[in-house]
Design an enzyme around this catalytic site. Structure first.
Site, PDB file in Angstrom:
ATOM      1  N   SER A 149       0.841  -1.197   0.000  1.00 31.00           N
ATOM      2  CA  SER A 149       0.000   0.000   0.000  1.00 31.00           C
ATOM      3  C   SER A 149       0.871   1.240   0.000  1.00 31.00           C
ATOM      4  O   SER A 149       1.924   1.278   0.652  1.00 31.00           O
ATOM      5  CB  SER A 149      -0.896   0.017   1.241  1.00 31.00           C
ATOM      6  OG  SER A 149      -1.529   1.283   1.391  1.00 31.00           O
ATOM      7  N   TYR A 182      -4.454  -0.277   9.385  1.00 32.02           N
ATOM      8  CA  TYR A 182      -4.208  -0.809   8.038  1.00 32.02           C
ATOM      9  C   TYR A 182      -2.800  -0.495   7.566  1.00 32.02           C
ATOM     10  O   TYR A 182      -2.054  -1.378   7.140  1.00 32.02           O
ATOM     11  CB  TYR A 182      -5.231  -0.217   7.068  1.00 32.02           C
ATOM     12  CG  TYR A 182      -4.974  -0.551   5.621  1.00 32.02           C
ATOM     13  CD1 TYR A 182      -5.219  -1.826   5.121  1.00 32.02           C
ATOM     14  CD2 TYR A 182      -4.469   0.423   4.741  1.00 32.02           C
ATOM     15  CE1 TYR A 182      -4.979  -2.129   3.792  1.00 32.02           C
ATOM     16  CE2 TYR A 182      -4.231   0.120   3.408  1.00 32.02           C
ATOM     17  CZ  TYR A 182      -4.483  -1.164   2.941  1.00 32.02           C
ATOM     18  OH  TYR A 182      -4.240  -1.469   1.628  1.00 32.02           O
ATOM     19  N   LYS A 186       0.401  -2.988   6.742  1.00 26.32           N
ATOM     20  CA  LYS A 186       1.049  -3.060   5.427  1.00 26.32           C
ATOM     21  C   LYS A 186       2.540  -2.746   5.527  1.00 26.32           C
ATOM     22  O   LYS A 186       3.349  -3.308   4.773  1.00 26.32           O
ATOM     23  CB  LYS A 186       0.361  -2.104   4.452  1.00 26.32           C
ATOM     24  CG  LYS A 186      -1.016  -2.586   4.002  1.00 26.32           C
ATOM     25  CD  LYS A 186      -0.931  -3.892   3.221  1.00 26.32           C
ATOM     26  CE  LYS A 186      -2.263  -4.294   2.634  1.00 26.32           C
ATOM     27  NZ  LYS A 186      -2.192  -5.509   1.803  1.00 26.32           N
TER      28      LYS A 186
END
Length: 266
Positions: A149, A182, A186
């Site tokens: 990401s 998140y 990542k």
């Protein structure tokens, strides 16, 4: 045993995973594509849709039920792939999720949010990879990809305009956009990729993280249409980008987080 390359894609019935399957289907080369997902019904529906769209494709599509948050599910998936194909040439760890918005909406506790993000994006991906490495090592040209990401980079100026990178106003609570769980998971995946690159170099396994960009998918539960209004791009090119990596376009960049335009800073 089939001579065509065997490609296993997790989370392949939706979002970027689905676009990766479509991109493989559109190539002139024949592949054995294992379309993996948690829901057998959704996986079969995805295969039906792609076979209808690409009726002249040379590739074959096989459904695989796997929930990467379940060790038992991963083990069962391994046995099925081992018995059916005997090897995996390409493992694309695409399955993942973002749950920060559920926490912000009061639908999930902060601990649940962080635990689920790391369990799915890091621990589940790690167990999936560890389990399938023996099948990768049966390949003459194994490739291992992780879906990264742009939010995971530590570079100060990267994506500076994004709301999740802007300085929050003074005071508490902080009512600003956040994908902390998140993006942290990542960033953890990036290091996990580096470990796999270190461990598998002498085995000839090419390893990358793919950073596809800000795309309009179902990630985070906002909805693709809403994300488009927020500047998210079409996910279809990401599928072709991944296929180009599988076909050798970025072999000089193994062990790194790559974007379609270059290298993502750590």
């Amino acid at each position: 045993m089939s001579q065509n390359e065997v490609v296993l894609i997790t989370g392949a019935n939706t979002g970027i995973g689905y676009q990766i399957v479509r991109a493989f289907a559109s190539t002139d080369k024949a592949y054995n594509i294992i379309v993996a997902g948690r829901s057998p019904e959704k996986v079969h529906a995805a295969i039906d849709s792609i076979e209808a769209e690409f009726s002249s494709t040379k590739s074959k599509f096989s459904p695989l039920q796997v929930d990467i948050e379940s060790d038992e599910s991963i083990s069962a998936a391994y046995e099925k792939v081992r018995s059916q194909f005997g090897r995996v040439d390409v493992l694309i760890n695409n399955a993942g999720g973002e749950f920060d918005k559920l926490f912000a909406q009061g639908k999930m506790s902060q601990r649940e949010n962080w635990n689920k993000a790391w369990n799915l994006n890091v621990a589940g991906t790690q167990v999936m990879t560890y389990t399938f490495v023996p099948l990768l090592l049966q390949s003459s040209s194994p490739r291992l990809l992780f879906m990264a990401s742009g939010t995971s980079t530590f570079a100060d100026k990267a994506h500076a305009a994004s709301p999740v990178n802007q300085v929050a106003p003074k005071g508490w609570p902080k009512n600003v956009p956040s994908v902390a769980a998140y993006r942290s998971s990542k960033a953890g995946m990036n290091m996990m990729m580096r470990e796999w690159w270190r461990l598998l170099q002498e085995d000839g396994v090419r390893v990358w993280c793919i950073s596809p960009g800000y795309l309009a998918t179902g990630l985070g539960g906002v909805g693709a249409e809403k994300l488009r209004t927020m500047g998210a791009g079409d996910p279809e090119p990401a599928g072709h980008f991944v296929v180009s990596v599988v076909q050798g376009a970025r072999d000089a960049d193994v062990g790194l987080v790559i974007t379609k335009d270059g290298i993502q800073a750590w």
